[in-house]
Each structure stands twice: as structure tokens, then as C-alpha cells.
Design a protein around this motif. Sequence first.
Motif, short mmCIF file in Angstrom:
data_model
loop_
_atom_site.label_atom_id
_atom_site.label_comp_id
_atom_site.label_asym_id
_atom_site.label_seq_id
_atom_site.Cartn_x
_atom_site.Cartn_y
_atom_site.Cartn_z
N MET A 146 -6.73 -3.79 -1.21
CA MET A 146 -5.47 -4.36 -0.64
C MET A 146 -5.51 -4.57 0.58
O MET A 146 -4.90 -5.55 1.22
CB MET A 146 -4.32 -3.37 -1.04
CG MET A 146 -4.04 -3.32 -2.63
SD MET A 146 -2.80 -2.09 -3.03
CE MET A 146 -1.31 -3.04 -2.17
N CYS A 147 -6.05 -3.64 1.59
CA CYS A 147 -6.11 -3.81 3.15
C CYS A 147 -6.73 -4.99 3.45
O CYS A 147 -6.50 -5.70 4.41
CB CYS A 147 -6.40 -2.39 3.91
SG CYS A 147 -6.25 -2.55 5.29
N VAL B 72 1.55 1.95 -3.53
CA VAL B 72 0.46 2.71 -4.39
C VAL B 72 0.05 4.15 -3.92
O VAL B 72 -0.04 4.99 -4.69
CB VAL B 72 -0.69 1.79 -4.09
CG1 VAL B 72 -2.03 2.44 -4.38
CG2 VAL B 72 -0.68 0.13 -4.54
N TYR C 57 -7.97 5.15 -6.43
CA TYR C 57 -7.00 4.81 -5.50
C TYR C 57 -7.43 4.36 -3.97
O TYR C 57 -6.87 3.36 -3.71
CB TYR C 57 -5.86 6.05 -5.04
CG TYR C 57 -5.07 6.17 -6.22
CD1 TYR C 57 -4.07 5.30 -6.46
CD2 TYR C 57 -5.29 7.30 -7.34
CE1 TYR C 57 -3.17 5.59 -7.50
CE2 TYR C 57 -4.57 7.41 -8.47
CZ TYR C 57 -3.32 6.55 -8.41
OH TYR C 57 -2.42 6.67 -9.52
N GLN D 144 0.85 -1.23 0.10
CA GLN D 144 -0.20 -0.01 -0.07
C GLN D 144 1.02 1.32 -0.15
O GLN D 144 0.55 2.23 -0.47
CB GLN D 144 -1.07 0.04 1.13
CG GLN D 144 -1.91 -0.97 1.07
CD GLN D 144 -2.89 -1.19 2.40
OE1 GLN D 144 -3.26 -0.13 2.60
NE2 GLN D 144 -3.01 -2.20 2.96
N LEU E 225 -6.55 0.66 -2.23
CA LEU E 225 -5.96 0.57 -1.10
C LEU E 225 -7.03 -0.08 -0.39
O LEU E 225 -6.55 -0.81 0.74
CB LEU E 225 -5.80 2.20 -0.64
CG LEU E 225 -4.62 2.69 -1.23
CD1 LEU E 225 -4.51 4.35 -1.08
CD2 LEU E 225 -3.20 2.30 -1.03
N SER E 226 -8.36 0.03 0.03
CA SER E 226 -9.17 -0.46 0.76
C SER E 226 -9.30 -1.96 0.50
O SER E 226 -9.26 -2.73 1.50
CB SER E 226 -10.55 0.14 0.51
OG SER E 226 -10.68 1.36 0.90
#
Length: 192
Positions: free
Chosen positions: A88-89, A52, A81, A49, A85-86
Amino acid sequence: MKFEEKTESSKKFSSAVFDTLSRAYKPYFFQILFFLFLGFIGRVLILGQANVIGYWVDSLCIDASHCRKSEFFTNWTPHNYLLLLSMMCAVGFLFTILFRISFSRLSAYAVSEIYDWVTFKTSRFPIRFFDENPAGRIITRFSSDYGTVFRLFGGPLAEFISIIFELVCILILIVISSFYFIFPLLAIIGLN
């Protein structure tokens, strides 16, 4: 066939210990590999992250000479984005939790098989063994040694592997960020 009194601690494991553990883990080999892969991907997603976010910041840069534009993230909006990111988390956290729980559970099964095997073998000893060794010493060997191995190969081993995953992921992400960091990293690795 009497238990030897322990006179000194050597802090070394014999090859028989590693052989026993490898035999205990053998039935779960492919499951463990799968969960190791999930754990590694989870750490890559969580630690990735930062890269990114770096690409996102570079996309907002006005002066192109100071920023590195990515071909993959062209025409991305802040909403894109945030969504990436959400995801990926969430996926990284899910994979990490699955790895930790599943690896600890498979380790518990493997150690339990060791305990069952030792119990079976001990029950086949001649009566003379039980006459020569006090019952307290035999029980201590079963309870204390089994507890030590069980505690070591559950959560702490998964934690140790997670730390190794993090170190490897950090090295990979640093090299992805700038390939020129590979030379100092190789020198540091060589020194260590």
C-alpha cells in the motif's frame, strides 16, 4: 486598443479567465482525469494504512468485546499485514508521484498553449497598437502574467488538489472506521 493602466487590484477573475483555462485544458481532459484518479487512489492507499493497522491491532486482541474483528483479515499473520502495508505504501507513493508530475506537466503544456495563442494573436495586432503602447509594458505583460499563470497552474494546483484528496480520504476512512462518525461530520461540514 491601448492597455489600460491598472489602478486597483480587485482579486477577482473574470469568466474569460476561466473560459481560457478550460479551453487550454480541454485537449488534456481525459489524461487529467486519469491522473486525478491515480492521485486519489494513491492518497487512499497511503491514508488507508491507518485502518489496516487498526485491523491488525484488533486481530491481536484477546478480549473480543473490546475489539472489532474483520471478516476480510481472518487468519492473517503479521507477515501478511506487513506485506500489505508495504505494498500500500509503495503503490500509494508511486501513484501520488505520478499524479503530481503528470498533472504539473500537463498544466505546463496547457499554459504554454495559452502563451502561444496570445503571442499569435498579439502578432496580428495593427502597427498602431505597438506605436501607442510602450514596448516595456507589452513585454511585462507577456513575461510577468505568463510567469504568474505558469507558476500557479503547475505544482501549486497539484498541491491544492492533493490537499482536497487528503481531506476527502480522511472523511471516507473515518466513516469506514465507524459509521456513527458520519453525523458529527455532516454537522461540521454544514457549519463550514
